[in-house]
Write an enzyme that holds these catalytic residues in place. Structure first.
Site, PDB file in Angstrom:
ATOM      1  N   GLY B 109       4.986   4.397  51.843  1.00  0.00           N
ATOM      2  CA  GLY B 109       4.466   4.549  50.490  1.00  0.00           C
ATOM      3  C   GLY B 109       4.937   3.407  49.626  1.00  0.00           C
ATOM      4  O   GLY B 109       5.279   2.342  50.123  1.00  0.00           O
ATOM      5  N   CYS B 110       4.970   3.647  48.329  1.00  0.00           N
ATOM      6  CA  CYS B 110       5.338   2.583  47.393  1.00  0.00           C
ATOM      7  C   CYS B 110       6.843   2.594  47.193  1.00  0.00           C
ATOM      8  O   CYS B 110       7.331   2.722  46.068  1.00  0.00           O
ATOM      9  CB  CYS B 110       4.594   2.765  46.089  1.00  0.00           C
ATOM     10  SG  CYS B 110       2.834   2.969  46.341  1.00  0.00           S
ATOM     11  N   VAL B 111       7.563   2.503  48.288  1.00  0.00           N
ATOM     12  CA  VAL B 111       9.025   2.572  48.188  1.00  0.00           C
ATOM     13  C   VAL B 111       9.660   1.382  48.902  1.00  0.00           C
ATOM     14  O   VAL B 111       9.037   0.734  49.709  1.00  0.00           O
ATOM     15  CB  VAL B 111       9.571   3.874  48.805  1.00  0.00           C
ATOM     16  CG1 VAL B 111       9.080   5.054  48.018  1.00  0.00           C
ATOM     17  CG2 VAL B 111       9.175   4.009  50.254  1.00  0.00           C
TER      18      VAL B 111
ATOM     19  N   ALA C 244       6.621   7.979  45.063  1.00  0.00           N
ATOM     20  CA  ALA C 244       7.793   7.122  44.901  1.00  0.00           C
ATOM     21  C   ALA C 244       8.674   7.616  43.759  1.00  0.00           C
ATOM     22  O   ALA C 244       9.883   7.398  43.753  1.00  0.00           O
ATOM     23  CB  ALA C 244       7.357   5.678  44.645  1.00  0.00           C
ATOM     24  N   THR C 469       8.793  -1.222  42.951  1.00  0.00           N
ATOM     25  CA  THR C 469       9.401  -1.467  44.260  1.00  0.00           C
ATOM     26  C   THR C 469       9.386  -2.955  44.591  1.00  0.00           C
ATOM     27  O   THR C 469      10.388  -3.518  45.032  1.00  0.00           O
ATOM     28  CB  THR C 469       8.639  -0.690  45.353  1.00  0.00           C
ATOM     29  OG1 THR C 469       8.764   0.698  45.079  1.00  0.00           O
ATOM     30  CG2 THR C 469       9.190  -0.994  46.727  1.00  0.00           C
TER      31      THR C 469
END
Lengths: 252, 111, 515
Positions: B109-111, C244, C469
């Protein structure tokens, strides 16, 4: 003989251009826009969009903001060409319209603006590395063609005048399907008209499609109203329906 | 597919070094992965890895970095349980690199 | 499998100014490739698992199909005059110097094939108009360079016709998917979302545990019970936020900010474990069907929970999908309260609360931060906020200025509609593209460095999970701490004082300690 050949060519070119562009416009107009992809910030009303497009078409607003040199040359070329074209109405109307009379002297001069713009654009295409990289032979040929048309036209205005009375009679005749008039046997005129015919023929099959295209680009022509207005295209309506409830196994 | 070699047994991993069959994880494997990651496993590294594995066992997913740090802070004190120190332990990020060593799937994901 | 080896990479250096031209170097990023999806990822999205035998035929047919289904694709392929206005607008070109990263050159990778099979000139005079056959090399080139586009649309703003490379890039990815060549990052995530409801793969139990943990943090900090409700039927607001926000830093601080704002406003709200994701990677891969399916979960959750409003958290492309597509893909939302925008952005909500005087704010809490703001590309150029044109720029700034004393904008050509992408958008936020991400961030980092030098800016706020991020990963390469990027609602959380909250000022012992 040559006058007849040109007559046939002009009829053919006019047909191909009108039919070709017409078909393209029809295709653009009837192809769905499945999502609102307007590039924001965008007007929230139709009137705002008309104003946005007016600024784009009249002032080349986006181009002005993104690249001043291309804007300058592009602007000189397009506006030069427009005035020159309008001036050409005097060869297609029996009694020249009053406003054509007014712009005629400027029109003659605008040929130089057009040429300067074209040469500037061409120079960028040759000397600016980035633009050289993206250029195909057709991009150079298009410029060559336009420079040829503008150059030969300017020649006839300023250097070797052609028998313009006969040219006018010939075209007035063509417009009334009367082929009795003949064109002066002037090589520069022949070249000028020949190149115009080519330009008309390639119009609907080349990048000249940017002319109708600009009015159909969804990124600019849509209204920013997506939260209020749905736009489900026909093909999207035929997609299989999705369930309304949440499947039990996935419930938290 | 590439694999880690643990005393002659090979354990497959994906392009980025995450093992593909999570049940194949062993402490020995963790050491092998750590070597590949250029990390020398110390007590603090193991505390992180062990917590990740416990958490994963319970929740089938890696914990948020914040949750991880809070737990390490409780068990090992604030000198270890802080974001900066976690990045010293695992320079490429406590979430991704520590998960890799602990044999957890990569957080996506967006991590 | 060592982590990305920093020494071997070109060490990033700032440009003299954000849009500084690189030295053109053909093929500079030809070898920068992202991992391909596994068969199970592709199949979960309805695509063939791997490259099909008749891929060429299928790909060519797909070009024709897309031209019929999408006006933008058709017009953009036809209308480009190669004027070159877009050539210096792409951050990946500015960062890599690879000419195929110039927007028009990127479009031409596909336009050349379209011309070959669908235009008169390309069929009979391919050499004249740069038309070429669709070969395996071309397909590979598509895969490489259409995964070096973050679909940020900066080039579209520059184009005299509004030609949007994002549309071409999305179409190219859909064609690739259709013949069985998917990207691992996007397709694995979409497959995961279809199973668990979010990109992370966070199941309801883990989500609940995480939220409870965060509630604990909030209570520790404020001394009062601030809830982060999950699956509460009958709540007024359904919050759709990127997963997130439940996992990463500084995203979580943003989530805590939303919680405080909702608490202070007294509006009842909930998160859904079924639609626990704002992100919609279906957009990145250009798949209407997948984008619709992902969007649909929001509708299902909203109906199931019986909410009156939908509010989106801080996520850039999610807000583009939310603002511009959701109504079309998952509407009509006639079952929601029509007095509020559907959906609404959390910043619209927060600004309304601030302007209505419902939030008690102590701006000095953010005095250590000298802020600037990064306009996320999808918010800036693919959506709007508030009632006025350009609200997507003004609303976030208004909120920041309401909670923060020090704010300086970056250079005009790098913000608002001209904003530079963070370098990680459009499905490129994956470790295998780290080199590209670092290079693509260069224009933004250069603009940031300018305001750091001129005004001492030390923090940059963003409202996109990808941006956050990306910056926390690449900022250290440019000499900034990883926590130099903040959530806008993190600033809000710092400054807002809840009723009954224990503050330093209220605590005489603490007050004495401060000189």
């Amino acid at each position: 003989m040559i006058s007849t050949v040109y007559a046939v060519l002009f009829y053919l070119a006019t047909f191909l251009m009108v039919a070709g562009v017409g078909m393209k416009v029809f295709k653009y107009a009837t192809t769905p826009v499945p999502l609102n992809i307007v590039v924001s910030p965008a007007p929230r009303t139709k009137r705002g969009v008309v104003f946005r497009m007016f600024r784009e078409v009249i002032f080349f607003e986006s181009l002005f903001k993104s690249n001043k040199w291309i804007w300058l040359f592009g602007y000189l070329f397009h506006w030069g060409m427009l005035i020159v074209l309008l001036r050409h109405f005097r060869y297609f109307t029996l009694n020249t319209w009053w406003w054509v009379e007014i712009i005629s002297p400027i029109g003659k001069l605008m040929a130089f603006a057009m040429l300067a713009g074209l040469l500037g654009l061409w120079a960028r295409r040759i000397f600016q590395e980035r633009i050289r990289y993206i250029s195909n032979p057709s991009d150079h040929l298009m410029l060559a063609l336009l420079v040829g048309i503008a150059g030969s036209g300017t020649m006839m205005s300023y250097v070797t005048h052609t028998d313009i009375i006969n040219v006018k009679a010939y075209f007035l005749g063509l417009m009334r399907f009367d082929l009795s008039h003949t064109l002066p046997a002037d090589p520069i005129l022949m070249a000028h008209l020949g190149m115009v015919v080519i330009l008309m023929i390639i119009f609907p099959i080349s990048k000249l499609l940017h002319v109708p295209g600009v009015f159909f680009a969804p990124s600019r022509t849509l209204v920013d109203n997506a939260r209020e207005k749905r736009r489900v295209s026909k093909w999207a309506r035929n997609l299989p329906p999705l369930p309304e409830g949440i499947p039990a196994k996935e419930e938290g | 597919m590439a694999a880690y070699d643990v005393n002659g047994t090979s354990v497959e991993h994906d392009e980025e070094g995450y093992i593909t069959n999570l049940s194949e994880w062993t402490k020995e494997l963790a050491d092998v992965i750590a070597v590949a990651e250029e990390i020398e496993m110390g007590e603090e590294h193991w505390a992180v890895v062990n917590f990740l594995r416990e958490y994963y066992e319970e929740y089938q997913i890696a914990p948020a970095v914040r949750v991880l740090i809070k737990s390490i802070k409780k068990s090992m004190g604030p000198e270890v349980g802080n974001n900066k120190y976690m990045y010293e332990l695992f320079p490429y990020g406590p979430a991704k690199q520590a998960c890799k060593i602990a044999g957890l799937p990569k957080p996506t994901g967006c991590v | 499998m060592a982590p990305l080896d920093d020494d071997k990479k070109d060490v990033p250096i700032f440009s003299d100014y954000p849009s500084q031209m690189p030295k053109i170097e053909c093929g500079a990023s030809l070898d920068t490739n992202t991992f391909k999806a596994y068969p199970e990822h592709n199949e979960a999205l309805g695509f063939p698992g791997e490259l099909i035998d008749n891929w060429q035929e299928v790909a060519i047919a797909k070009i024709g199909e897309l031209a019929k289904k999408n006006r933008a694709f058709q017009v953009y392929l036809d209308a480009c005059v190669k004027c070159g206005a877009c050539t210096d607008k792409c951050h990946y070109f500015l960062g890599t110097g690879d000419p195929k990263n110039m927007p028009v050159a990127r479009q031409d990778l596909l336009r050349s094939v379209y011309r070959r099979y669908y235009t008169f000139a390309g069929k009979y005079f391919p050499w004249l108009v740069g038309a070429r056959d669709l070969t395996k090399e071309v397909l590979d080139e598509w895969y490489t360079y259409y995964h070096q586009c973050s679909q940020c649309r900066r080039c579209s703003v520059a184009c005299p016709y509004g030609i949007d490379t994002a549309e071409i890039s999305m179409a190219a990815r859909e064609i690739l998917d259709t013949v069985g060549v998917g990207q691992k990052y996007c397709n694995e995530i979409i497959a995961k979302l279809k199973k668990t409801g979010n990109n992370l793969g966070l199941n309801p139990k883990a989500l609940r545990a995480t939220l409870e943990d965060l509630e604990e943090d909030l209570e520790d900090e404020t001394g009062i019970e601030v809830k982060i409700p999950l699956d509460v039927k009958g709540a007024d607001v359904l919050l759709i936020t990127p997963s997130a926000d439940f996992f990463a830093e500084p995203h979580i601080d943003g989530l805590l900010g939303y919680a405080k704002v909702f608490h202070a406003s007294g509006v009842s709200w909930t998160i859904s474990s079924y639609a626990s994701e704002a992100a919609n990677f279906g957009m990145f891969i250009g798949s209407y069907e997948n984008m619709r399916e992902v969007s649909w979960r929001i509708r299902q959750a909203a109906k199931d929970l019986g909410v009156k409003r939908i509010i989106f958290g801080e996520c850039g492309h999610a807000w583009r999908v939310g603002y511009s597509f959701l109504n079309t893909l998952a509407g009509p939302f006639d079952f929601l309260d029509q007095n509020y925008p559907i959906p609404q952005h959390i910043l619209e909500f927060t600004l309304d609360e601030i302007e209505a005087g419902k939030l008690k704010i102590d701006k000095s809490k953010n005095d250590e931060h000298i802020m600037t703001y990064h306009d996320s590309c999808n918010v800036a150029r693919g959506s709007a906020m508030g009632p006025k044109e350009g609200g997507q720029f003004d609303v976030p700034r208004a909120v920041i200025k309401a909670v923060c004393n020090n704010f300086h904008d970056m250079e005009r050509d790098t913000i608002r509609e001209n904003t530079f992408c963070c370098g990680g958008g459009g499905g490129l936020l994956t470790d295998d593209l780290m080199d590209l991400r670092i290079k693509g961030a260069k224009p933004r980092m250069t603009a940031l460095q300018q305001v750091t030098e001129d005004h001492g800016v030390n923090k940059m706020a963003a409202i996109c999970a990808i941006c956050k991020t990306q910056f926390s990963k690449v900022m250290p390469k440019y000499g900034y701490d990883m926590d130099s990027v903040m959530s806008v609602h993190q600033l809000v959380a710092n400054a807002v004082i809840l009723d009954g909250q224990e503050t330093d000022e209220a605590d005489p012992a603490a007050a004495e300690e401060t000189p």
